[in-house]
Design an enzyme around this catalytic site. Structure first.
Site, PDB file in Angstrom:
ATOM      1  N   ARG A 130       0.854  -1.180   0.000  1.00  0.00           N
ATOM      2  CA  ARG A 130       0.000   0.000   0.000  1.00  0.00           C
ATOM      3  C   ARG A 130       0.895   1.238   0.000  1.00  0.00           C
ATOM      4  NH1 ARG A 130      -2.922   3.105   4.607  1.00  0.00           N
ATOM      5  NH2 ARG A 130      -3.932   4.577   3.233  1.00  0.00           N
ATOM      6  N   HIS A 174      -2.973  10.815   0.272  1.00  0.00           N
ATOM      7  CA  HIS A 174      -2.472  10.646   1.639  1.00  0.00           C
ATOM      8  C   HIS A 174      -1.881  11.987   2.082  1.00  0.00           C
ATOM      9  CE1 HIS A 174      -1.112   7.314   4.621  1.00  0.00           C
ATOM     10  NE2 HIS A 174      -0.870   8.469   5.218  1.00  0.00           N
ATOM     11  N   GLU A 219      -7.453   8.264   5.816  1.00  0.00           N
ATOM     12  CA  GLU A 219      -7.858   8.898   7.070  1.00  0.00           C
ATOM     13  C   GLU A 219      -8.431  10.303   6.881  1.00  0.00           C
ATOM     14  OE1 GLU A 219      -4.896   8.601  10.141  1.00  0.00           O
ATOM     15  OE2 GLU A 219      -5.016   6.430  10.155  1.00  0.00           O
ATOM     16  N   ASN A 344      -7.706   1.575   9.321  1.00  0.00           N
ATOM     17  CA  ASN A 344      -6.434   1.816  10.006  1.00  0.00           C
ATOM     18  C   ASN A 344      -6.749   1.806  11.488  1.00  0.00           C
ATOM     19  OD1 ASN A 344      -5.607   2.468   7.419  1.00  0.00           O
ATOM     20  ND2 ASN A 344      -5.024   4.588   7.894  1.00  0.00           N
ATOM     21  N   TYR A 346      -5.090   1.524  15.567  1.00  0.00           N
ATOM     22  CA  TYR A 346      -3.920   1.466  16.435  1.00  0.00           C
ATOM     23  C   TYR A 346      -4.300   1.223  17.891  1.00  0.00           C
ATOM     24  CZ  TYR A 346      -1.202   3.165  12.487  1.00  0.00           C
ATOM     25  OH  TYR A 346      -0.591   3.268  11.266  1.00  0.00           O
ATOM     26  N   GLU A 412      -3.791  -0.254   7.825  1.00  0.00           N
ATOM     27  CA  GLU A 412      -2.663   0.140   8.682  1.00  0.00           C
ATOM     28  C   GLU A 412      -2.847  -0.417  10.078  1.00  0.00           C
ATOM     29  OE1 GLU A 412      -1.798   4.341   9.140  1.00  0.00           O
ATOM     30  OE2 GLU A 412      -1.974   4.679   6.980  1.00  0.00           O
TER      31      GLU A 412
HETATM   32  C1  FCB Z   1      -1.648   7.107  10.491  1.00  0.00           C
HETATM   33  C2  FCB Z   1      -1.228   7.685   9.157  1.00  0.00           C
HETATM   34  C3  FCB Z   1       0.132   7.209   8.713  1.00  0.00           C
HETATM   35  C4  FCB Z   1       1.112   7.152   9.873  1.00  0.00           C
HETATM   36  C5  FCB Z   1       0.536   6.370  11.029  1.00  0.00           C
HETATM   37  C6  FCB Z   1       1.457   6.238  12.224  1.00  0.00           C
HETATM   38  O1  FCB Z   1      -2.563   7.944  11.076  1.00  0.00           O
HETATM   39  O2  FCB Z   1      -2.162   7.332   8.173  1.00  0.00           O
HETATM   40  O3  FCB Z   1       0.561   8.043   7.677  1.00  0.00           O
HETATM   41  O4  FCB Z   1       1.492   8.405  10.224  1.00  0.00           O
HETATM   42  O5  FCB Z   1      -0.647   6.980  11.459  1.00  0.00           O
END
Ligand code: FCB
Length: 509
Positions: A130, A174, A219, A344, A346, A412
């Site tokens: 990607r 992006h 995002e 994405n 985290y 992500e």
């Molecule tokens: C996300 C972004 C990516 C990177 C990660 C850590 O929010 O999409 O570009 O910065 O965080």
């Protein structure tokens, strides 16, 4: 980067514009908390503990194992071979905006070293990459003619990927808007949605013979919120009104971009990579439960529901068609049947309701009455994000249930740790291995419980320019020595190579 890391109310206040909002639109909100509904939607989640980590966990046949990057974070060559200036070039060149005054001028120099990046993908047995296209590299002024050298660069990169049997998985935006378009009003300006459609058409014609899987945006919440309301990202504006208008233009651009891509390449598979987070109430109170639903609406649905349902979710208590710039017919036009939902993820978000005093003393908490923080129970990554693997399970299950089991791509997931080479040159990033192992276990559980997940992309292929944090945060599976540009696979990269080769998580030892 997530809204949940900042206090929405605080930022808007700093911007000092919230009170200027005209009235109308959304009201109320309902339903139950994210974690609970996700679980109740998944009766089979009683199998949660089914994965005994002492045995191998297989992923579906044809699953894509990948890594993700973004143009500004790795390419460098910021003004070579006809590339135009982007808002990130301008922002990073403005003193005080980026930690240590770092810039993406050179970054990982991938513009000249993409073959080394492809070699890393091969070394990790990955079959999906990607990456994003820099709009000002292929269309320097954001409108008008293409820059053939820029197009050639992406052709060469894509051909190298195809040759290596790696799926090119392309993000069209992006965050690096051509500066000329920001000068003309940026995302808050309605016309930017038309410019985006023209750009998408240009790229689809130039590269669509080689690429079949696309993301329109990365995002959308992160770049509209941080770029136009909080001001910590390019272009650095701080205006609630700009944030609302930018939101609406981007939602419209999802419509115009989707249609442009399908018109040029009818068989293209098109989605967006959304930033998502599971939203849990801080306590069992009804107020916090409602706050968590509101948090879910702004965090996960603000750009998804307009595409899939042609309406805005119940995120704000009250807003206005005038404030957002909504015109008759817009809602229909932003509705598009995305072929997949990119996620994405985290960490999780903990939501609570502000007190009555907080609501009346902060105009924005009145508009968006939710306080959001990260969780505090799990260990923290190097940049302070909580490691909480169930967040991935919960958000995937919730989206799967609420949107009728769509195709999902994990676009992500990853972590920052600053492990460096030891005396023998080995980068022993065991915490990163553990992170990916645990999140992948959670993902396998979501798949077993019925979610249609097609891929997993680690963020990120190689250490790179982490936006406002510059080079201070290393998320890579490969270590980059920024003095020499030498890339070295970390232990996590070696571990991930085995996962991809087996299409399975190895038993933990
Ligand atoms: C996300 C972004 C990516 C990177 C990660 C850590 O929010 O999409 O570009 O910065 O965080």
């Amino acid at each position: 980067m997530r809204l949940t890391r900042r206090d929405f109310a605080h930022s808007a206040l700093a911007a000092g514009v919230a009170a200027a909002l005209p009235a109308s639109l959304f009201s109320g909100c309902s339903v139950s908390n994210a974690a609970r509904t996700a679980n109740s939607a998944a009766p089979t989640s009683s199998r949660a503990g089914q994965f005994d980590s002492s045995s191998e966990i297989f992923f579906p046949k044809g699953f894509f194992w990948g890594a993700a990057t973004a143009a500004y974070q790795i390419e460098g060559a910021w003004k070579q071979e006809g590339k135009g200036e982007s808002i990130w070039d301008r922002f990073a060149h403005t003193p005080g905006k980026i930690k240590n005054s770092d810039t993406g001028d050179l970054a990982c120099d991938s513009y000249h070293r993409f073959s080394e990046d492809v070699a890393l993908l091969r070394a990790m047995n990955l079959n999906s990459y990607r990456f994003s296209i820099s709009w000002p590299r292929v269309q320097p002024a954001g409108s008008g003619p293409a820059n053939s050298k820029g197009i050639d660069y992406y052709r060469r990169l894509i051909d190298a990927l195809l040759e290596a049997r790696v799926r090119p998985f392309v993000t069209l935006y992006h965050w690096d808007l051509p500066q000329a378009l920001e000068d003309a009003g940026g995302w808050p300006a309605r016309d930017t949605a038309s410019r985006f459609a023209d750009y998408v058409d240009l790229v689809a014609r130039a590269l669509g013979d080689r690429v079949s899987d696309w993301m329109l945006f990365n995002e959308p919440l992160a770049f509209t919120y941080r770029g136009y309301l909080e001001g910590s990202y390019a272009p650095g504006r701080q205006s609630l009104l700009d944030f609302l208008r930018a939101s609406h233009t981007v939602n419209r651009a999802q419509g115009t971009g989707f249609r442009a891509l399908k018109a040029a390449r009818p068989s293209a598979r098109v989605g967006t990579a959304f930033s998502m987070s599971s939203c849990e109430p801080a306590t069992g109170s009804e107020e916090d439960r409602l706050a968590a639903e509101r948090a879910h609406a702004i965090t996960n649905l603000w750009f998804l529901e307009p595409a899939l349902r042609g309406r805005y979710p119940e995120a704000l208590v009250l807003t206005s068609e005038t404030a957002m710039g909504i015109k008759s017919g817009d809602l229909d036009k932003m509705r598009v049947p995305l072929d997949f939902i990119g996620i994405n993820v985290y960490y999780r978000t903990i939501a609570s309701a502000p007190s009555a005093f907080e609501r009346i003393s902060h105009a924005q908490q009145w508009l968006f009455p939710v306080k959001m923080t990260g969780g505090q129970q799990g260990p923290k990554t190097g940049n302070g994000w909580e490691v909480w693997p169930p967040a991935l399970y919960d958000v995937v299950m919730r989206i799967s249930r609420d949107f009728n089991r769509p195709q999902i791509e994990i676009t992500e997931n990853g972590c920052a740790y600053d492990d460096a080479p030891d005396t023998s040159g080995v980068i022993r990033d065991t915490r990163r291995v553990e992170y990916h192992r645990q999140y992948l276990q959670a993902l396998a559980r979501a798949i077993a419980d019925g979610a249609d997940v097609r891929s997993y992309h680690a963020w990120t292929l190689l250490d790179n320019f982490e936006w406002a944090e510059g080079f201070s945060q290393r998320f890579g599976l490969a270590y980059v020595d920024f003095k020499t540009q030498q890339r070295t696979l970390k232990e996590s990269g070696r571990w991930y190579a085995k996962v991809a080769a087996r299409n399975a998580l190895p038993p933990s030892t």
